[in-house]
Write a protein that holds these residues in place. Structure first.
Motif, short mmCIF file in Angstrom:
data_model
loop_
_atom_site.label_atom_id
_atom_site.label_comp_id
_atom_site.label_asym_id
_atom_site.label_seq_id
_atom_site.Cartn_x
_atom_site.Cartn_y
_atom_site.Cartn_z
N THR A 47 -38.46 -6.34 31.92
CA THR A 47 -38.29 -5.66 30.72
C THR A 47 -38.27 -4.31 30.71
O THR A 47 -38.82 -3.50 31.48
CB THR A 47 -39.69 -6.02 29.72
N TYR A 96 -36.27 -4.46 25.62
CA TYR A 96 -35.50 -5.39 25.73
C TYR A 96 -35.67 -6.23 27.33
O TYR A 96 -36.04 -5.58 27.97
CB TYR A 96 -34.05 -5.09 25.90
N HIS A 124 -26.99 -7.10 18.98
CA HIS A 124 -28.33 -7.28 19.06
C HIS A 124 -29.16 -8.50 18.10
O HIS A 124 -30.07 -8.14 17.78
CB HIS A 124 -28.73 -5.74 18.55
N TYR A 125 -28.19 -9.24 17.74
CA TYR A 125 -28.86 -10.65 17.29
C TYR A 125 -29.53 -11.07 18.33
O TYR A 125 -30.63 -11.78 18.22
CB TYR A 125 -27.68 -11.50 16.90
N LYS A 128 -31.88 -11.48 21.74
CA LYS A 128 -32.89 -10.67 22.30
C LYS A 128 -32.61 -10.21 23.66
O LYS A 128 -33.26 -9.21 24.17
CB LYS A 128 -34.29 -11.46 22.12
N GLU A 129 -31.75 -11.13 24.51
CA GLU A 129 -31.64 -10.84 25.71
C GLU A 129 -30.16 -10.23 25.78
O GLU A 129 -29.08 -11.07 25.67
CB GLU A 129 -31.99 -11.79 26.83
N ASP A 157 -31.60 -21.97 18.86
CA ASP A 157 -31.85 -20.78 19.53
C ASP A 157 -32.28 -20.90 21.09
O ASP A 157 -31.83 -20.28 21.94
CB ASP A 157 -32.90 -19.77 18.98
N ASN A 210 -29.88 -19.49 24.25
CA ASN A 210 -30.57 -18.37 25.17
C ASN A 210 -30.52 -18.85 26.65
O ASN A 210 -30.34 -18.17 27.49
CB ASN A 210 -32.08 -18.00 24.61
#
Lengths: 472, 472, 472, 472
Positions: free
Chosen positions: D2, D8, D36-37, D39-40, D408, D412
């Motif tokens: 992180t 992030y 930036h929708y 998270k990574e 999601d 991801n």
């Protein structure tokens, strides 16, 4: 007899032809109002109680009472007296100064609402229903910071530009450019002609559930499901749809609607302009539906038609001096003293009367008679009433297909003043509304007697028979 | 004395404190109208001629007459009589039916305009000035197919949403969302404070020339120089700017403006709501300016304040039944019989009077007195009048810098009812307008006598002295 | 030679007639873009440096460089190389994923602005100038909660509906319905043709003072003087008015304007689409005017015309993730890698060059030549330049009356490719702008040499002579 | 790992942390786009065919292909070649001049449409899909003289202000003020989740019948039944709803819709931006539905993502030079030569290929595999495809309740690049759409091989398993 110049048929010499009134009207009056919807013009010269009288002194039993503006009867002596008294004391006063009647009338209305709905608020006057609707839009916009609102298909809220934007008929907008604040119109629970083809008995408010579903996904266009903000700040409601054809929603409809609206902070604006003041058997029609409005709008019967004063009531947090301070809006005649004095006397009259009891009784009697007639004439497709707001929907013989031609014929026969009852030539005043212009929207005086209802039934059946004969 | 609950100061026990009227008002009345602009509330209980009377029976000479709505004096017996007569015959009638007074009043007005301006047209009624303005916008949009119009900086055309969009003050729009039809506001010829810093005597209408120049290139934003179409369909005009401070344009201003507008088919809409009905010494204020409007809007004094009826007149090609047919617009109370009967009597009164002669005389007398006072008090920056529409602009000692504080002080002193004349305690009713809220806009009754003008001068000077003392 | 079917004249057999290209164009291409403004169509087949070449291989010296989109010259080898390299590595990538060039280009621009204006902010990409303008409007609305903005008369910000609403020409709006967000257009300081008839030398920014005066009273329509809120959330500014005719404001104009705007929290939006990237001798044209914009918009030369990428920069508090979070706006191609890679190389090129020095020098040389020519030809009414943004305003012999006919003639003569220099047939590419379509807006390549400026002068004078001959 | 500063999580050292790219991005890039929708964050450095490669050179099989913009595969050699060739000849040209590729591309498209739909028309270019949508709105407004249109719930037409007004999500409008041209959104035939609760097999297009019913009475708000004019000038249609979740309407839906629209002269605008260019197995998706559009809008795959060029096609009577003449609209980059040259090569590629045959085959194969998987995993609620536009709707175990969390998670997991196939670490690029953000909208390259579909299935099942494990 037909006026050669105007091409109009008139029912009588006296009706305006001998003294040239029709010619004058044809030349100098705008025809843009609703007078010339009719093909036969009628000039009235006096009124009394339930009756209008034309220039030939023919008596017309009035079942529409100026679309409820004269709910308490024509030329009511006590109201005329109150108005005259004000003429002799303070007939004029700029609205930036106070007079007693304004204060007392505001208080009477607000106290009544507080008692009925357990909700504190204030009254703001204007002139004409549409202007009061505009005031309510101002309250909505100020509170929600949004221009857009929901309104119902079939709704009528007035004809100023702002009110036209939330009135359903495109016909009212078509000639007047772009309306950037056009409401999002939602189906009204018009169960006799359900848009969804459902049956009122077991639909479980299907139309409302369909509306509710729109809040489930942002893609249904009306809500940001992340912020829970709705694109629409308020929902304008007629508790009984008036011009739409005196349509009475299911009992639990508005309470269920309000639950949805509350979830998204959408204001509930109750337009009582035509249905308020005991037309439905309660002071406010919305009282039938177990819901507390955020804003109420009223006019018409507030002065029994003797002055165009109108008003809104809003909950304190929407209209307190902090959020709606001096100068927020204004109209020269808004709380004109002739209007407030008359309105105050209307409120006194109401307090002293038992309209809450007698209006439902009379309505029940009237509807029963009409339902009996319906059994004889399949063309009467639907009869329903709430108090003395009664709908009679005219159809083909199948009892369902809208029959505008027959409706027009009956209305014109009534207006021609050539019916007969008790050996006397008479007329019958009916108003037509409804999505297909096939509904008689009956709004008799609250003082109508059973004998007069009987008279009305006789005249109506005579007109109905003649109408059927003329259109088949 | 100060009401502890409301924080308001009241001038007298009787003024509403002993019987709790002020408390009631504080609780149930919206404060969103103009009552609470004032810091000291006043309740009036009767009126007569030029005078208002408060609950202590103090007499107030009224120099604003309900912003011209009561132009013909309070409680005029003949007008009250006409209204009462109608109450006893046909007080109510749905506007879809005809009555004689509506037809005759339309005719009287349209015939008068036809004679004065050599232009045929028709009259369309509504209630309240703003609603009539909305009707005029409908006529404009229907004819031009455009939503947008020009209006003047300083203009006031009403407070419905549509009228607010063409009224100059952003303050009236700020809380009510986006106005997609906001007018393009053009400088009014307010020569005392010329935006261009020019001198009225030799400016050659510089402000108008600057407006005209905008039509020279499409890049000036308002016209397609290829098609000669303008983005704006009409220009809304107050012939004497009313709320703006009774500003009187140069004689040739409107005629020159009309020439420009005619080149681009831009309609000239004349708002006579406050200045019509002989306020300026002619029936219509625009008569002073040698120009024929395309549309006229009027109200207020049409009934001398006894009913909110208002109306527009439009040229035949804008309003004929072919282009503005039945149902184009509507309002329940639009041609209500109490209003038309009163309006008709106002027109009779006018026909029998010599207002065209006496109003200019009285105005001249009043202005002469004020100019004399101006010579004594440099704080009176400007005095000008057209008939009995008179402006008195209050300034600092330099005779130019706007002095709102002094203006407010004088107004409040007048309203306090503590002036003295003839050994009697008296009040003086003044209204404040103007771009800097420093202009007394005097609109006395047309029946005011020279002796009453003298009385007004005395009271005004007393208030002026006290005001100067209080603010320096 | 005239094409019988299309009615068009074409300069050469090869120009599209032999292979039917003109017929094809006439049948399948929309003519709604700007191609058919010209009466003689021209097909170009290659370009290089300062030159375009038609299908007959005639060389045209280009003095407009795609309205500044090709500011760094046609077919610049290094930029072409960068683009090709990206084609071979990452030519495509959905904009929801990151690539290095996007990040680095954002950083380079934002760091540059931070250094120049001492103001932190971020860059947001889109495609095409108009779409970036729309993004800037979104930022403005989000921050100010207002739909309305000021813009200048003569302004051009693009042709999407939102950009059209703030672009001055009504011609661009006329056919496309109602624009509810039309800007309030304010006069630009076009001193050669001052709307106020003032003289630039001693006017003391009279036009700005007039604008400032509008904030003094609410009646001037734009501000609530009680709350100090303005009805307009931003002022859109072209630091040098581009399509308006390369008009250069007085030095202190924008700094003074900004002071007024700051008082009322009105955002200053700087449209650098045509003037950015050293066109005026500085990276941003606004750098000449001692003012820090709140938002900047740029495009065109960002990729030297090799990709439609555009962008806005906004101050951190307007665009931080807190106020402008993920999903606030989006476009498929917004930060497409071919665009960012090219833009990054443009920024590298700029860093390594001395445009800040050579552009003013070249501009000075060019303007001097033009002023010399002006002394010979009174028809050249005005010559002025800022860097290599140069205006030449064509007039009648009086040196002032706009002469569109002559301007068109010269432009068409240049485009016909029949001029001669160095014994070679040549053409000259000129662009016409200005309020009266009489201004040559010269935007040569920043790499233009003095010898080429000399060539340009020769060709221009030849075209000018022929033009004068043809139009007198 | 992180990033402490940005908060992030990043998948790898190389991903932008070692060289500070993430810090730079966090500081200088607007986060208002869609990056930036997630998270990574993921930085990609090259692409090829069906694959993207991140900075660690991990290979990601791409099943969304830049939402169809790269329909013909990444880095297609022939298209890259065409682009490079143009870079070397005519990379730049102001759009007011012609170049061959613009003419030929227009012709190819218009001829194709003429042949397919038997309808003549023209092509007009712009940059970016939203700008082309704006052009189509201009065509609609010019032809119908109306601002308002219908669009579908679930629709996505772009993010300029004009396109946002007709895109269903209020979220896209919420922060950007009032939208005076907001579309009237009608339910899309999303049969898997029918708003009316009907069954696709026997509903008889109930939703369309409900829409049709609105034309029966003026009170339903959209039509003047007297003049037969509708308040809405056009209906914007995605033939397969793209962002809405690749929803495929019943076969006869659009043909039936068109019949209704034709009765009221409502234009049918076909948005092919995402579905055009053989995504669905035909050049235009609307070809599946037996209807001829009045206007078509396309972009994205027109250049296979190598240039933001977009375009509209309109029927001749809507776009002929008589009604849409020179200067009607404009954009600097509208027909930029790099775009037209690439588009022309895309059209050549199409003509030489057999996409009409192979795309349905591949789609059928892919859907069959997915349906097999669906039988194993009840969480796959719905699988449907048209050509290579394939929807996979993720649900709870009941196979119906939307499961956004699982969707999601799978997305991801795919993006994390930690899947394995063939002993190699891999990633899977999926895009999520749908009313409840629970639909994988698969848009693989048209050149995908069956073996790659098998690979995709393997990776998807692995991600699905892991996703289920992670969310239960």
């Amino acid at each position: 007899m037909t006026n050669k110049k105007t091409g109009y048929k008139h029912s009588s010499e006296k009706q305006g032809m001998s003294d040239g009134l029709f010619e004058i009207e044809a030349k100098y009056c705008s025809w843009g109002d609703t007078v010339h919807y009719a093909k036969e013009l009628k000039i009235f010269k006096r009124c009394d109680g339930n009756y209008l009288y034309d220039r030939d002194d023919v008596e017309y039993l009035d079942l529409q009472m100026w679309y409820s503006a004269a709910t308490f009867g024509y030329k009511h002596p006590r109201l005329g007296q109150a108005l005259k008294k004000q003429i002799d004391t303070l007939p004029q006063l700029a609205c930036q100064y106070l007079h007693e009647e304004k204060i007392l009338l505001s208080a009477k209305i607000a106290q009544n609402i507080e008692k009925t709905f357990d909700s504190k608020g204030r009254v703001h006057f204007n002139v004409g229903g549409a202007s009061a609707i505009e005031d309510s839009i101002k309250i909505v916009r100020n509170h929600t910071k949004k221009n857009l609102v929901f309104a119902f298909m079939g709704s009528y809220h007035g004809r100023t530009l702002g009110a036209t934007a939330i009135t359903s008929s495109y016909r009212y907008r078509e000639k007047f450019g772009h309306f950037g604040d056009r409401a999002n119109f939602i189906p009204y629970p018009y169960c006799f002609r359900c848009l969804l083809g459902k049956n009122k008995e077991n639909c479980n408010l299907a139309c409302l559930r369909q509306f509710e579903k729109l809040f489930e996904s942002e893609y249904y266009s009306i809500v940001n499901t992340k912020t829970h903000h709705c694109e629409f700040g308020a929902f304008y409601v007629e508790p009984v749809q008036a011009t739409g054809g005196y349509i009475i929603p299911p009992n639990n409809y508005f309470a269920e609607l309000k639950k949805i609206l509350d979830r998204y902070n959408i204001l509930f604006v109750d337009d009582e302009i035509q249905m308020g003041f005991y037309r439905t058997g309660k002071l406010w029609a919305i009282e039938h539906f177990d819901v507390t409005p955020d804003i109420m709008v009223f006019g018409k019967a507030l002065t029994n038609g003797l002055n165009p004063i109108s008003a809104i009531w809003a909950k304190e947090d929407l209209i307190s001096p902090e959020v709606f301070p001096a100068g927020s809006t204004h109209a020269t005649f808004s709380s004109n003293p002739l209007g407030t004095a008359t309105g105050l006397e209307v409120m006194n009259l109401i307090e002293e009367s038992d309209f809450g009891k007698i209006v439902p009784q009379k309505g029940k009697y009237f509807v029963a008679q009409l339902k009996a007639l319906q059994r004889k004439y399949p063309q009467i497709g639907d009869v329903e009433g709430l108090g003395l707001a009664i709908r009679v929907e005219m159809c083909e013989k199948d009892g369902f297909t809208p029959n505008r031609e027959l409706t027009d014929a009956i209305m014109n026969i009534g207006l021609s003043g050539k019916l007969t009852a008790g050996g006397k030539r008479r007329g019958l005043i009916l108003d037509v509304g409804g999505y297909y212009k096939n509904v008689f929207t009956l709004a008799p005086s609250l003082f109508i007697q059973e004998s007069e209802i009987d008279l009305a039934m006789g005249l109506f059946e005579e007109a109905l028979k003649k109408g059927i004969a003329a259109t088949t």
